[in-house]
Design a protein around this motif. Sequence first.
Motif, short mmCIF file in Angstrom:
data_model
loop_
_atom_site.label_atom_id
_atom_site.label_comp_id
_atom_site.label_asym_id
_atom_site.label_seq_id
_atom_site.Cartn_x
_atom_site.Cartn_y
_atom_site.Cartn_z
N GLY A 177 0.84 -1.32 0.17
CA GLY A 177 -0.30 0.11 -0.09
C GLY A 177 0.80 1.00 0.06
N ILE A 178 2.28 0.93 1.07
CA ILE A 178 2.87 2.67 0.88
C ILE A 178 3.26 2.82 -0.55
N MET A 179 3.97 1.56 -0.55
CA MET A 179 4.84 1.41 -2.91
C MET A 179 3.43 2.28 -3.54
N TRP A 180 3.20 1.71 -3.34
CA TRP A 180 1.66 2.73 -4.42
C TRP A 180 1.54 3.99 -4.28
N ILE A 181 1.27 4.53 -3.31
CA ILE A 181 0.92 5.57 -2.87
C ILE A 181 1.71 6.64 -3.12
N CYS A 182 3.61 6.63 -3.14
CA CYS A 182 4.41 7.12 -3.29
C CYS A 182 4.81 6.29 -4.50
N ARG A 183 4.26 6.02 -5.32
CA ARG A 183 5.02 5.28 -6.55
C ARG A 183 5.31 6.40 -7.70
N ASN A 184 4.41 7.91 -7.51
CA ASN A 184 5.22 8.75 -8.29
C ASN A 184 5.83 9.83 -7.43
N SER A 185 6.32 9.30 -6.29
CA SER A 185 7.21 10.20 -5.23
C SER A 185 8.80 10.13 -5.64
N ASN A 186 8.99 11.21 -5.44
CA ASN A 186 10.94 11.67 -5.20
C ASN A 186 11.59 10.59 -4.15
N SER A 187 12.36 9.69 -4.50
CA SER A 187 12.68 8.29 -3.26
C SER A 187 13.65 9.49 -2.20
N HIS A 188 14.13 10.16 -2.67
CA HIS A 188 15.40 10.93 -1.55
C HIS A 188 14.54 11.21 -0.50
N LYS A 189 13.47 12.13 -1.13
CA LYS A 189 12.14 12.48 0.05
C LYS A 189 11.87 11.77 0.67
N CYS A 190 10.90 10.80 0.01
CA CYS A 190 10.27 9.36 0.59
C CYS A 190 11.06 8.66 1.91
N ASP A 191 12.39 8.51 1.25
CA ASP A 191 14.04 7.91 1.74
C ASP A 191 13.65 9.12 3.56
N VAL A 192 13.89 10.39 2.83
CA VAL A 192 13.97 11.05 4.72
C VAL A 192 12.45 10.94 5.28
N TRP A 193 11.38 11.82 4.88
CA TRP A 193 10.28 10.74 5.42
C TRP A 193 9.82 9.43 6.11
N PHE A 194 10.18 8.47 5.42
CA PHE A 194 9.91 7.36 6.25
C PHE A 194 10.62 6.74 7.95
N LYS A 195 12.62 8.00 7.68
CA LYS A 195 13.22 7.67 8.58
C LYS A 195 12.11 8.57 9.44
N ARG A 196 11.32 9.43 9.11
CA ARG A 196 11.37 9.92 10.35
C ARG A 196 9.93 9.39 11.33
N LEU A 197 9.56 8.54 9.98
CA LEU A 197 8.20 7.69 10.65
C LEU A 197 8.80 6.97 11.35
N GLN A 198 9.48 6.43 11.04
CA GLN A 198 10.26 5.00 12.18
C GLN A 198 10.23 5.96 13.72
N LEU A 199 10.35 6.30 13.93
CA LEU A 199 10.43 6.88 15.39
C LEU A 199 8.64 6.92 15.77
N VAL A 200 8.11 6.48 14.73
CA VAL A 200 6.55 6.30 15.31
C VAL A 200 6.03 5.62 15.53
N SER A 201 6.38 4.42 13.99
CA SER A 201 6.13 3.44 14.33
C SER A 201 6.42 2.60 15.26
N SER A 202 8.32 2.73 15.55
CA SER A 202 9.36 2.26 16.41
C SER A 202 8.62 2.67 17.64
N ALA A 203 8.33 3.55 18.41
CA ALA A 203 7.21 4.05 19.10
C ALA A 203 5.72 3.04 19.90
N LEU A 204 4.93 2.87 18.52
CA LEU A 204 4.17 1.96 18.99
C LEU A 204 4.53 0.59 18.95
N PHE A 205 5.60 -0.11 19.22
CA PHE A 205 5.63 -0.92 18.63
C PHE A 205 6.47 -1.42 19.54
#
Length: 365
Positions: free
Chosen positions: A174-202
């Motif tokens: 689902g994430i890959m489909w949503i981000c299919r047309n996005s800039n890969s570098h910007k996505c990488d930066v955002w997902f590094k930030r989101l990892q803090l959230v997902s890690s906290a949830l886990f």
Amino acid sequence: MDFFLGMFTNQAGIMLMIIIVLALGFDYINGFHDAANSIATIVTTKVLTPFQAVLWAAAFNFAAYFISLYIIGEFKIGNTIAKSVNENFISLEVIFAGLVAAIIWNLLTWKLGIPSSSSHTLIGGFIGAAVAHAGGFAPGGVDVIVYSKVIPIFLFIFGAPFLGMILAYFITVGIMWICRNSNSHKCDVWFKRLQLVSSALFSLGHGGNDAQKVMGIIGAAVIFYHVNVDMDPSYLVEGVDTFKVFVEHWWWVPLASFIFIGLGTLSGGWKIVKTMGSKITKVTPLEGVAAETAGAVALYVTEHLGIPVSTTHTITGSIIGVGVTKRISAVRWGVTINLLWAWVLTIPVSAIIAMVVYYLIHAIL
């Protein structure tokens, strides 16, 4: 205070205090043994340094106490653990032997870098010691094991990683489909930030799930003591939920359980971090978010149902799920099969160790 001082005047009271200390020690070991579950991906993707990662995870392990107490309103998993063995076959010696077996297996698997289940070794030890105490699985036609509690735990040895894998697969797709047309570098930066959230949830799920298992063991010991030694009327009312009475009277035990698992996580478990973060499959920030989110959802669902599951199994299945989205061969199945053997063997091996410890206690005493 008078009650606790009185406990030191009889053998059962001293044994109960030893069990509480051992249980909290196991809780601490569980924390550093399972630290890899919630930090492996953020360490391997270099979102946080190892020290920052364990500090982050430990804080949310402890924060889970307030969610369990004030939002969920009860400790269902602790109740399940406390009542997984027929109360007629529980004694302080049984609980002591089960704890010692669980600590031995946890330290051994930690030393070997094997991400086995702290919860399953605890349950295996408890059951094995109870069976040894009873002299068999069904003496006089009465079951030692409360199967309505234990069978779901056994099923989720495979159910938890499978649920994590399926959730992680679809979240990643689902994430890959949503981000299919996005800039890969910007996505990488955002997902590094989101990892803090997902890690906290886990980490919240890990704390809420695993700290309660130690609560359950301590609860079983305290309930046995109050019912059979000091004959506390609060625990002898017909139809009363003795575990709820325990939580009300021994309120500091839940708090201590969450504190000790947080302290254990703060100590880290670097060998298992390596196994979880890179040996199963290479994990990117996007995949780390997907794996941790899937693992967190699986933990919240099982906690709501009151089923103790392995956070290790859950996150391993989630990491496999994100690996499969690339290609089947992206998952190192040889490593995965070795982990599966460790999962299957944990409960029976822990049970056998507990039986040996129980017989040794009686031989010595």
